[in-house]
Every structure is written in C-alpha cells, then in structure tokens.
Design a protein around this motif. Structure first.
Motif: not given
Length: 241
Positions: A27-32, A191-197, A205-207
C-alpha cells in the motif's frame, strides 16, 4: 511509490483454522485501498495483521519500512487510526475522553484543548457538541459508531484502518460520512485501508480495490480495471450484484 504498508507472503490462522494464505500486498503513501470479499475470506484478519493485533504464522509485515516483529507495537498504534464496526468505545469514559484518549497519551492537553478537539471531531462525524459529555451507553449504536470514527481520526494518524466503519449508520448519514472521509483523505494525504461489503461504497471511495476470496488476494485494480477485465464469474457476480 513510497511504500507505507507491506505484507510479504503472509499466512495466518487461529489454531488449526487457516484464515490467510500467502498474501502479499503493498500500500503506497496516500493510497485509499478498499478491501471487499465474502464473509470469512480473511479481510478483518488482514487488517489486524497490519496493526500488529494478529501475527503472521508465515511471512512478515512492515509498516513505514519497519518490520512489525522488530518494533514497539504500542508506539506504532498511536500513529494508526483504527475504526471497527461496533465502535468498542471505553464505557467508563465520556465521549470527549474517548476521542481525546490517544492524543492525550502523546502530549499533555489542557481542558480547553480537549473540548475543542472533541467538538471538531464530533462536527466532522455529524454529531452535536453536547454529545461530548455523554457516556457510550447513553448513545445509539449509530452514534457510537460515529464516535468510534472520530476517535480514530483525532490523533491525526498517517495511516487509517477501517473495518466496515459505516455499517451501523443510516443511509443519509453514511453518505455524509463517506464525503467527509474523502475530503479528509484529500486534505491530509492519510493512507487508508478500508473494508466494506458494499461494492458501491468500494467504487466510490477506493483509488484501488482488492478483492479477497478463500484467504487470499483474488484480484486487485482500479474500478475501471476490474470492470473491464474481471478475473472470473466470482468477480463478475461481486461487481454486478
């Protein structure tokens, strides 16, 4: 790419129950990064591994270039915001105390500073300032969820881990929180790591979107890449349900 999070051939399990198998991820810096997949595929375990709450049985995890096996996990977590479904607030603390808990560990905060920070965070998650004086048991489930998000963001972390953080809120509030999170990420570069269904939420949201299946990474890419080149029928059903 400036690597912030790395999983190198990681496996994990609970007893004889193997949950993750040979997962590699950067996961890179600033990645969503948004992670999506069916229940039981290992999403939450992967997130806990990044936070050092679950240790890999094989492979290694690094955050900001430092192996978690070698670092002070308590110090690490003070710079990682962590918001989970169900909030898990400290029941004996007021909302203000919950929100200011981690920043207070980093520095001594005056009463006025705590009040201002709590109000700022509550405003961001669309709650009135008077909520600051209440205890978690005096809040609805959706309100507790929003306070949990406010607490995760209060220390101005450079990494934010979120496990279905909007799952307990109504649709109108959810849309507002999605917009606030997008604005925060754009403003701060967190930097965000986000779980969703919710695949719609993932696309919004995701890059980059990571699809998991059976304890592994099944496919990853941008919304456009996944839509144009789904790996198989499983991915197609996930994208078009």
């Amino acid at each position: 790419m400036d690597k912030v999070i790395e999983l190198r051939d990681c496996s994990a399990g609970y007893g004889e129950n193997k949950v993750l198998s040979h997962v590699s991820l950067t996961v890179g810096k600033g990645e969503f990064l948004v992670i999506i997949g069916p229940s039981g595929c290992g999403k939450t375990t992967l997130l806990k591994m990044i936070n050092g709450l679950v240790a890999p049985t094989q492979g290694e995890v690094a955050v900001r270039g430092e192996r978690l096996a070698d670092c002070d996990l308590v110090a690490l977590r003070r710079h990682i915001g962590y918001a989970v479904q169900g909030a898990k607030l400290f029941p004996h603390m007021t909302v203000e105390e919950n929100i200011c808990y981690v920043p207070s560990l980093e520095r001594k905060m005056a009463k006025e500073e705590k009040k201002a920070l709590a109000e700022q965070m509550l405003n961001m998650v669309q709650l009135p300032p008077e909520v600051a004086a209440r205890f978690p048991k005096q809040l609805s489930g959706g309100q507790q969820q929003r306070v949990g998000i406010a607490r995760a963001m209060a220390a101005n972390p450079d990494i934010l881990l979120m496990d279905e953080p909007f799952g307990a809120v109504d649709e109108i509030t959810r849309k507002g929180l999605q917009e606030e999170l997008q604005a925060l990420q754009k403003k701060t570069g967190v930097t965000i790591v986000f779980i969703t269904h919710d695949i719609g939420e993932a696309f919004l949201l995701g890059s980059r979107i990571l699809i998991m299946k059976d304890g592994g990474v099944w496919q990853e890419g941008t919304k456009e890449e996944l839509m144009e080149h789904p790996r198989d029928g499983f991915v197609k059903r996930l994208l078009y349900r």
